[in-house]
Design an enzyme around this catalytic site. Structure first.
Site, PDB file in Angstrom:
ATOM      1  N   GLU A  51       0.819  -1.215   0.000  1.00 11.62           N
ATOM      2  CA  GLU A  51       0.000   0.000   0.000  1.00 11.62           C
ATOM      3  C   GLU A  51       0.853   1.265   0.000  1.00 11.62           C
ATOM      4  O   GLU A  51       1.813   1.382   0.765  1.00 11.62           O
ATOM      5  CB  GLU A  51      -0.919   0.003   1.228  1.00 11.62           C
ATOM      6  CG  GLU A  51      -1.894   1.177   1.241  1.00 11.62           C
ATOM      7  CD  GLU A  51      -2.766   1.209   2.478  1.00 11.62           C
ATOM      8  OE1 GLU A  51      -3.832   1.846   2.421  1.00 11.62           O
ATOM      9  OE2 GLU A  51      -2.391   0.609   3.507  1.00 11.62           O
ATOM     10  N   LYS A  62     -10.101   2.397  -2.479  1.00 13.27           N
ATOM     11  CA  LYS A  62     -10.292   1.866  -1.130  1.00 13.27           C
ATOM     12  C   LYS A  62     -11.616   2.340  -0.542  1.00 13.27           C
ATOM     13  O   LYS A  62     -11.920   3.538  -0.549  1.00 13.27           O
ATOM     14  CB  LYS A  62      -9.128   2.310  -0.249  1.00 13.27           C
ATOM     15  CG  LYS A  62      -9.120   1.728   1.152  1.00 13.27           C
ATOM     16  CD  LYS A  62      -7.822   2.131   1.855  1.00 13.27           C
ATOM     17  CE  LYS A  62      -7.730   1.560   3.258  1.00 13.27           C
ATOM     18  NZ  LYS A  62      -6.443   1.903   3.906  1.00 13.27           N
ATOM     19  N   CYS A  80      -5.821  -2.795   2.306  1.00 10.21           N
ATOM     20  CA  CYS A  80      -5.536  -2.688   3.734  1.00 10.21           C
ATOM     21  C   CYS A  80      -6.762  -2.803   4.646  1.00 10.21           C
ATOM     22  O   CYS A  80      -7.207  -3.903   4.917  1.00 10.21           O
ATOM     23  CB  CYS A  80      -4.747  -1.415   4.015  1.00 10.21           C
ATOM     24  SG  CYS A  80      -3.848  -1.466   5.582  1.00 10.21           S
TER      25      CYS A  80
END
Length: 289
Positions: free
Chosen positions: A39, A111, A148
């Site tokens: 990330e 995300k 994540c």
């Protein structure tokens, strides 16, 4: 599907880090057809504080697209990157961009789940994604790319699987705070591994996570620093550990996945067949009071 995960530390500057990543992709491409980066790999983890100047990192987005497109093309790999996207003034995303072997963009994922915790002030920087949970079709298969904090949500993994993802991929930045006791540190890492292993089992597909390593401290009173715990891994469709990195060094992890294994696993554990979808309406509530 031959894959490589590049686990590394930040190299003092963006330029040094990108140069390092380039060399590691070239190395990984000799043994793999899919390369996954961690990330926000181009910079330090700047979310340790709230600083408007850090939005400047997103201004490299178009440059990054050109850079990684060329790398994917030159090395003939499908490449999963994690970039800071400036969409418009005041509107930014934490975006995974996937490049095909010819350098074209196969797709991207913004995300969706954005944390806001001490040293992880991501809500200050990132707007939640608005393009959904959609697998990205590539020459090596359909990739369910998430990022994540998405790791902790079985809903995200399930939707990707229901839409045909053949593998779940999580570029990651997570680590320990030095002030935490050792037993708490171990519980956190174990939980991080366990929840993602569960996604592999529940959906009958492999799960990949690639995390950064090394200690990073932002020049801010908000942050005491993070020791990123590495531990990048690949789990198979029954939750079997295929390969895992250490907690404190840079590594390229390699794995060779047979996608037919998922077919066999789902035949003996037909979880998707036995889902009671007519009973799941309450999952759309924030909480069932």
């Amino acid at each position: 599907m031959k894959i490589a995960l590049i686990q590394h530390a930040f190299k003092t500057t963006r330029e040094e880090t990108c140069s390092y990543i380039l060399q590691k992709i070239k190395e990984a491409a000799k043994q793999s057809e899919l390369v996954v980066l961690q990330e926000l790999h181009n910079t330090h983890y700047f979310c340790q504080n709230e600083n408007t100047q850090n939005f400047d990192f997103a201004c490299y987005f178009d440059e990054d697209i050109t850079f990684y497109s060329q790398i994917a093309k030159e090395n003939q790999v499908v490449l999963v990157t994690s970039l800071f996207e400036r969409r418009a003034a005041g509107l930014y995303h934490n975006t995974a961009v996937v490049f095909e072997k010819d350098g074209s963009i196969a797709g991207k994922y913004r995300k969706m789940h954005i944390p806001d915790d001490p040293n992880f002030y991501e809500k200050f920087y990132f707007t939640p994604g608005d393009i959904g949970f959609n697998p990205i079709s590539t020459s090596v298969g359909k990739l369910g790319v998430l990022v994540c904090w998405d790791q902790w949500y079985p809903e995200a993994a399930r939707i990707m699987a229901l839409k045909g993802a053949e593998i779940l991929i999580y570029p990651t930045a997570i680590g320990w705070f030095n002030e935490d006791p050792e037993d708490e540190k171990q519980r956190q890492r174990d939980a991080w591994i366990a929840v993602q292993r569960g996604h592999a089992v529940a959906n009958g597909i492999p799960v990949v996570a690639v995390n950064r390593v090394g200690f990073e401290k932002d020049d801010s009173a908000q942050s005491n620093g993070i020791l990123f715990w590495g531990s990048s891994f690949v789990f198979g469709p029954q939750g079997e550990l295929i390969v895992q990195a250490g907690t404190d060094k840079e590594e390229i992890l390699y794995a060779d996945l047979n996608k037919k294994n998922s077919e066999e696993v789902r035949r003996i554990w037909p979880f998707l067949r036995d889902r009671r979808i007519e009973e799941y309406a309450e999952i759309l509530k924030r909480y069932c009071d």
